[in-house]
Design an enzyme around this catalytic site. Structure first.
Site, PDB file in Angstrom:
ATOM      1  CB  SER A   1     -56.084  69.936  36.090  1.00  0.00           C
ATOM      2  OG  SER A   1     -56.823  69.801  37.291  1.00  0.00           O
TER       3      SER A   1
ATOM      4  CE  LYS B   1     -58.369  66.037  37.314  1.00  0.00           C
ATOM      5  NZ  LYS B   1     -57.572  67.151  36.803  1.00  0.00           N
TER       6      LYS B   1
END
Length: 357
Positions: free
Chosen positions: A251, A296
């Site tokens: 990611s 996140k």
């Protein structure tokens, strides 16, 4: 004992029993929480740059282009029912089915290996996408992607070895390897010209090449095989090292690409702003979705991020839990991310592509 008192006692004991059961009962869930973030323009704890480039001029940078991570409980962790409920109620914990994170009984070691492989692949794609965006040519080479345990090549060829030629024929594509091997009969010898992985570089010297003879085995359909899986790898005209340790998964690709471009161009991409983000990156610059987006977002805002680059496919989930003061920026590809940085740098927030609410 009066009936009313007996009923109350029984109800109390039942409640106590249910509470004890809920504490002891284990449920098949995994917990995610905000992990550390790393400025791709900055340094690691060791003082070494997160991204270092040699063999090419680089330029000063400012601000932040932070990649974000998620912390995940281990494969053997089984929360109690109470812990899972508390996690569901908290905004900074995400409780998901165990098999979503560790499919088919995957162990911690297997998960770490898979994450490491995904991270290495994302580094390669980040470099390729960044250089492609800058118009810098990227080469390819044929490599040994993996070696079958117990196969004819075990101990002779190794994952990462560059395949230069087979039986003296120069190899330019991975499909050639199988075609050249199957010209043989089982039991015959195939000669590989390889550059060992330990000595391979963007421009390997002829002295690094050596020949390896492999006796072919026999496949179930009668073909000659050598027990390797050929693949392709990219080569670069200069060295780009991404030095983060103990970080896995794919990611961070987008933020690595942006960090590389920022270092290789005279324009200060962030203009001193704090930008964080996430997203996989393909060789052509396409940005893909990731997991744990809400965790996140929290990690980024806690570090001081003002903007968060969000893969478009993650937008529906991201808008449900955006921390106050954090601006989501929808991103589909690397070119779009660079255009968004232009707007951030010039203070034109109204021009930023927003996640629809």
């Amino acid at each position: 004992m009066p009936r009313r008192s007996a009923t109350m006692l029984a109800a109390t004991l039942l409640l106590i029993g249910l509470l004890c059961a809920s504490v002891l009962m284990r449920v098949p869930y995994t917990e995610m929480s905000p992990g550390p973030t790393f400025n791709t323009l900055g340094e690691q704890k060791s003082g070494e740059p997160v991204i270092s480039i040699s063999g090419r001029p680089t330029y000063p940078t400012s601000g932040h282009l932070n990649m974000t991570t998620v912390q995940v409980t281990g494969a053997k962790y089984e929360p109690s029912l109470v812990s899972a409920v508390i996690g569901w109620l908290r905004h900074d914990v995400l409780v998901v089915p165990h098999d979503n994170v560790y499919p088919q009984g995957q162990t911690d070691k297997e998960a770490q290996q898979e994450n490491a492989e995904q991270f290495a692949s994302s580094e390669d794609s980040a470099k390729t996408a960044a250089l492609g965006q800058l118009g810098i040519p990227v080469g390819t080479e044929v490599i040994v992607s993996s070696v079958v345990a117990g196969g004819p090549s075990e101990g002779r060829l190794h994952a990462g070895d560059q395949i230069v030629a087979v039986d003296g024929t120069t190899v330019t594509g991975k499909e050639q390897v199988a075609a050249l091997v199957t010209k043989h009969k089982p039991g015959e010898t195939v000669e590989f010209t390889v550059v060992p992985h330990a000595r391979a570089s963007a421009t390997p010297a002829a002295a690094d090449e050596h020949k390896v003879a492999v006796t072919t085995g026999k496949a179930s359909d009668g073909r000659a095989i050598v027990g390797i899986l050929p693949g392709t790898d990219h080569t670069y005209p200069f060295t780009i090292d991404i030095g983060l340790q103990d970080v896995g998964g794919p990611s961070a690709g987008l933020m690595f690409s942006l960090g590389i471009i920022d270092k290789l161009t005279p324009t200060d991409l962030t203009g001193g702003r704090f930008v964080a983000g996430t997203g996989t990156i393909a060789d052509d610059g396409a940005v893909g979705p990731i997991g744990g987006i809400q965790m996140k977002l929290i990690a980024a805002r806690d570090k001081g991020a003002q903007y968060f680059f969000t893969p478009s496919e993650n937008c529906p989930e991201a808008v449900q839990g955006t921390p106050s003061g954090l601006t989501l920026v929808k991103v589909d590809n690397l070119a779009g991310a660079l255009k968004a940085l232009d707007s951030i740098r010039s203070g034109q927030n109204a021009a930023l592509p927003a996640c629809p609410r």
